[in-house]
Design a protein around this motif. Structure first.
Motif, PDB file in Angstrom:
ATOM      1  N   UNK A  69       0.841  -1.201   0.000  1.00 16.19           N
ATOM      2  CA  UNK A  69       0.000   0.000   0.000  1.00 16.19           C
ATOM      3  C   UNK A  69       0.880   1.257   0.000  1.00 16.19           C
ATOM      4  N   UNK A  70       0.223   2.413  -0.002  1.00 16.82           N
ATOM      5  CA  UNK A  70       0.949   3.674  -0.117  1.00 16.82           C
ATOM      6  C   UNK A  70       1.903   3.903   1.052  1.00 16.82           C
ATOM      7  N   UNK A  71       1.438   3.585   2.266  1.00 17.38           N
ATOM      8  CA  UNK A  71       2.288   3.789   3.445  1.00 17.38           C
ATOM      9  C   UNK A  71       3.577   2.984   3.321  1.00 17.38           C
ATOM     10  N   UNK A  72       3.432   1.752   2.827  1.00 13.91           N
ATOM     11  CA  UNK A  72       4.624   0.912   2.677  1.00 13.91           C
ATOM     12  C   UNK A  72       5.523   1.443   1.546  1.00 13.91           C
ATOM     13  N   UNK A  73       4.915   1.984   0.510  1.00 14.16           N
ATOM     14  CA  UNK A  73       5.719   2.587  -0.567  1.00 14.16           C
ATOM     15  C   UNK A  73       6.624   3.684   0.006  1.00 14.16           C
ATOM     16  N   UNK A  74       6.018   4.569   0.788  1.00  8.45           N
ATOM     17  CA  UNK A  74       6.788   5.688   1.362  1.00  8.45           C
ATOM     18  C   UNK A  74       7.887   5.141   2.278  1.00  8.45           C
ATOM     19  N   UNK A  75       7.567   4.076   2.994  1.00  3.57           N
ATOM     20  CA  UNK A  75       8.538   3.453   3.887  1.00  3.57           C
ATOM     21  C   UNK A  75       9.722   2.865   3.108  1.00  3.57           C
ATOM     22  N   UNK A  76       9.436   2.129   2.032  1.00  3.35           N
ATOM     23  CA  UNK A  76      10.543   1.487   1.296  1.00  3.35           C
ATOM     24  C   UNK A  76      11.381   2.490   0.493  1.00  3.35           C
ATOM     25  N   UNK A  77      10.835   3.690   0.285  1.00  2.00           N
ATOM     26  CA  UNK A  77      11.628   4.693  -0.437  1.00  2.00           C
ATOM     27  C   UNK A  77      12.871   5.116   0.359  1.00  2.00           C
ATOM     28  N   UNK A  78      12.897   4.757   1.647  1.00  2.00           N
ATOM     29  CA  UNK A  78      14.086   5.053   2.463  1.00  2.00           C
ATOM     30  C   UNK A  78      15.187   4.032   2.232  1.00  2.00           C
ATOM     31  N   UNK A  79      14.825   2.886   1.616  1.00  2.00           N
ATOM     32  CA  UNK A  79      15.831   1.819   1.558  1.00  2.00           C
ATOM     33  C   UNK A  79      15.944   1.114   0.209  1.00  2.00           C
ATOM     34  N   UNK A  80      15.234   1.571  -0.816  1.00  2.00           N
ATOM     35  CA  UNK A  80      15.394   0.885  -2.100  1.00  2.00           C
ATOM     36  C   UNK A  80      14.450   1.388  -3.166  1.00  2.00           C
ATOM     37  N   UNK A  81      14.209   0.526  -4.156  1.00  3.28           N
ATOM     38  CA  UNK A  81      13.295   0.852  -5.243  1.00  3.28           C
ATOM     39  C   UNK A  81      11.964   0.147  -4.986  1.00  3.28           C
ATOM     40  N   UNK A  82      10.914   0.678  -5.597  1.00  6.06           N
ATOM     41  CA  UNK A  82       9.648  -0.035  -5.622  1.00  6.06           C
ATOM     42  C   UNK A  82       9.201  -0.163  -7.068  1.00  6.06           C
ATOM     43  N   UNK A  83       8.672  -1.322  -7.400  1.00  5.60           N
ATOM     44  CA  UNK A  83       8.051  -1.519  -8.708  1.00  5.60           C
ATOM     45  C   UNK A  83       6.566  -1.697  -8.440  1.00  5.60           C
ATOM     46  N   UNK A  84       5.798  -0.655  -8.813  1.00  8.25           N
ATOM     47  CA  UNK A  84       4.391  -0.615  -8.403  1.00  8.25           C
ATOM     48  C   UNK A  84       3.482  -0.186  -9.541  1.00  8.25           C
ATOM     49  N   UNK A  85       2.217  -0.565  -9.439  1.00  3.99           N
ATOM     50  CA  UNK A  85       1.221  -0.086 -10.392  1.00  3.99           C
ATOM     51  C   UNK A  85       1.052   1.409 -10.214  1.00  3.99           C
ATOM     52  N   UNK A  86       0.860   2.086 -11.343  1.00  4.38           N
ATOM     53  CA  UNK A  86       0.704   3.550 -11.295  1.00  4.38           C
ATOM     54  C   UNK A  86      -0.266   3.952 -12.396  1.00  4.38           C
ATOM     55  N   UNK A  87      -1.167   4.877 -12.040  1.00  7.34           N
ATOM     56  CA  UNK A  87      -2.215   5.285 -12.987  1.00  7.34           C
ATOM     57  C   UNK A  87      -1.699   6.252 -14.047  1.00  7.34           C
ATOM     58  N   UNK A  88      -0.426   6.631 -13.968  1.00  7.43           N
ATOM     59  CA  UNK A  88       0.227   7.542 -14.916  1.00  7.43           C
ATOM     60  C   UNK A  88      -0.223   8.999 -14.768  1.00  7.43           C
ATOM     61  N   UNK A  89      -0.864   9.324 -13.640  1.00  7.28           N
ATOM     62  CA  UNK A  89      -1.256  10.730 -13.451  1.00  7.28           C
ATOM     63  C   UNK A  89      -0.125  11.506 -12.792  1.00  7.28           C
ATOM     64  N   UNK A  90      -0.049  12.760 -13.191  1.00 10.21           N
ATOM     65  CA  UNK A  90       0.974  13.655 -12.656  1.00 10.21           C
ATOM     66  C   UNK A  90       0.755  13.875 -11.154  1.00 10.21           C
ATOM     67  N   UNK A  91      -0.516  13.931 -10.749  1.00 11.87           N
ATOM     68  CA  UNK A  91      -0.846  14.203  -9.345  1.00 11.87           C
ATOM     69  C   UNK A  91      -0.283  13.112  -8.430  1.00 11.87           C
ATOM     70  N   UNK A  92      -0.430  11.864  -8.852  1.00 12.62           N
ATOM     71  CA  UNK A  92       0.054  10.758  -8.012  1.00 12.62           C
ATOM     72  C   UNK A  92       1.587  10.780  -7.924  1.00 12.62           C
ATOM     73  N   UNK A  93       2.202  11.080  -9.053  1.00 14.14           N
ATOM     74  CA  UNK A  93       3.659  11.152  -9.086  1.00 14.14           C
ATOM     75  C   UNK A  93       4.163  12.279  -8.171  1.00 14.14           C
ATOM     76  N   UNK A  94       3.482  13.427  -8.237  1.00 14.33           N
ATOM     77  CA  UNK A  94       3.871  14.596  -7.434  1.00 14.33           C
ATOM     78  C   UNK A  94       3.716  14.300  -5.945  1.00 14.33           C
ATOM     79  N   UNK A  95       2.659  13.561  -5.610  1.00 12.91           N
ATOM     80  CA  UNK A  95       2.411  13.246  -4.194  1.00 12.91           C
ATOM     81  C   UNK A  95       3.528  12.378  -3.620  1.00 12.91           C
ATOM     82  N   UNK A  96       3.948  11.387  -4.404  1.00 12.04           N
ATOM     83  CA  UNK A  96       5.040  10.514  -3.946  1.00 12.04           C
ATOM     84  C   UNK A  96       6.300  11.337  -3.714  1.00 12.04           C
TER      85      UNK A  96
END
Ligand code: ZN
Length: 477
Positions: free
Chosen positions: A411-438
């Protein structure tokens, strides 16, 4: 020349990198803030990178040329997105020969505009296409936060610029060159990369589509190691590059551009280096083999050097150095060449002379594990095999490291968590808003939408909407 230790890579990666670049004598700081002096050892590595790429460019039909460093300011303004993207980074020349210039000139940040201008003069008919030109040179981008090799005001690179009769041909060229970069990174530099499409936010200013190869560095951050852009007809229209087709209709060409820079030296350092220093991939190493003679007396010296001479002659096809300095100890020499990342060290002492052996020490495998004694016979074949083994082994190590540090957060919380220690390969809707939020929540960006996609669909890791593509998120250099 010093034998000082580096800071630990795990404790202070950034300081480890900065000191390594200087201690291995790859580069130094220039008097102008943000500029870099590439020292002979660093340049020798760059020359080997150039040779590996240049051979591939020529094999795929490209030729080299040279375009000017200075470009009229008005050129940049012809392509709207291009000028928006590059204006903040421009170095502008306003005085020449002691007089104020009528039109300011920019020091090229990239050469689409000047090359576009020339292509408009050279291309008249379909018979003139495709044009497949590469340029080796330097460019200037006024960066605020700089680091040697990774981001400097001035850097060295190659930029390919091609023009084609059809959109499809230009697209094929864009992907062909992405494959050339991938093959070079994997085969020559032993740097594993993912190939993919950049997001709209991350693409090149003026491109329709940008592709990149992305590599994971030793601190798990991503580094964009090469890019290839499909420019559509954006620059063709801005510079009026037109040709007459078979039916005598006047049409705009389709263009591409692609580049790989001295940043790649940073990628090699950060992919393979360890606490002892650099580890050079054998295919690109300025020195592949160093021979260290070991002796304690004049008598031993002359016996050992006789074998060293014989071995040197046999290994003439390798990039070889004999370290016969008498003012420093063998231990000092070992550390020194480990710092510089020479893949294979051969030690020859009096015992080896008696036994007809030499000692191999692998740079990628410290201590006893990397040491072996081999007969002096058929040494060239043995060295060749060993270098191939090291080349393969550092690639696999880097690939395992990337796989171990790539996550599939639930989920999103885990995505933010793993950004401290590596890469994530995740589904993305291709919207600019979602990218900006991350980016806001984790400083991570989308690296690329890999060309190799899993089957099926999923839900965007950020907003939960349907998504048809997976993307790599990571913090990046
Ligand atoms: Zn979304």
């Amino acid at each position: 020349m010093s034998n000082d230790k580096l800071p630990s890579r795990n404790e202070n990666y950034s300081e480890w990198y900065n000191q390594l670049v200087q201690k291995a004598e790859l580069a130094d700081y220039a008097p102008v803030r943000g500029c870099m002096v590439v020292r002979p050892y660093g340049w020798a590595l760059w020359e080997n990178i150039q040779a590996g790429l240049d051979r591939r460019f020529k094999e795929t039909g490209h030729v080299n040329a040279a375009f000017p460093l200075l470009i009229p300011m008005s050129f940049l303004e012809k392509e709207k997105k291009h000028v928006e993207g590059f204006s903040p980074e421009l170095a502008v020349v306003t005085i020449g020969g002691g007089e104020k210039l009528e039109e300011p000139l920019i020091v090229r940040p990239t050469s689409e505009t000047i090359i576009g201008y020339m292509y408009a003069k050279w291309i008249k008919s379909y018979r003139d296409l495709p044009v497949l030109i590469n340029q080796w040179g330097n460019v200037v981008r006024w960066e605020m936060r700089t680091r040697l090799f990774l981001r400097t005001l001035e850097f060295y690179w190659q930029e390919g610029h091609t023009a084609h009769a059809t959109s499809q041909e230009a697209e094929e060229e864009t992907l062909r060159m992405l494959d050339v970069y991938t093959d070079f990174a994997v085969s020559d530099a032993a740097v594993p990369v993912v190939r993919g499409l950049k997001s709209e936010r991350e693409k090149f200013a003026g491109a329709v589509r940008s592709y990149s190869i992305e590599a994971m560095m030793g601190d798990t951050r991503a580094l964009q190691a090469g890019t290839s852009h499909f420019l559509g007809q954006n620059f063709a229209k801005a510079f009026d590059i037109q040709f007459l087709n078979w039916n005598n209709d006047l049409q705009h060409v389709w263009t591409t551009s692609w580049g790989l820079s001295t940043r790649f030296v940073g990628a090699i350092i950060m992919t393979h280096g360890d606490d002892q220093g650099l580890i050079m991939p054998p295919k690109l190493a300025p020195t592949q083999v160093v021979i260290v003679p070991i002796y304690k007396s004049e008598e031993e010296y002359s016996r050992v050097m006789e074998v060293v001479k014989k071995v040197t002659a046999e290994l003439k096809d390798f990039r070889l150095h004999v370290d016969d300095r008498s003012e420093v100890t063998p231990g000092f020499k070992f550390n020194d060449w480990e710092m510089r990342g020479v893949p294979l060290r051969i030690e020859i002492g009096p015992k080896d002379v008696d036994k007809g052996t030499v000692a191999f020490a692998r740079r990628d495998m410290p201590g006893r594990a990397g040491k072996s004694f081999v007969p002096q016979t058929q040494l060239a074949a043995q060295v060749g095999d060993m270098l191939a083994l090291i080349q393969k082994s550092i690639y696999e190590q880097a690939l395992t490291f990337r796989e171990d540090n790539t996550y599939d957060p639930k989920d999103y919380a885990e995505l933010i968590e793993v950004m401290k220690k590596g890469w994530a390969l995740s589904w993305w809707c291709e919207s600019d808003a979602c990218e900006a939020k991350v980016k806001e929540d984790s400083k991570a960006t989308t690296r690329c939408i890999p060309l190799d996609q899993p089957d099926g669909e999923g839900k965007c890791i950020v907003c939960g909407q349907n998504a048809s593509k997976k993307v790599y998120f990571s913090r990046a250099y």
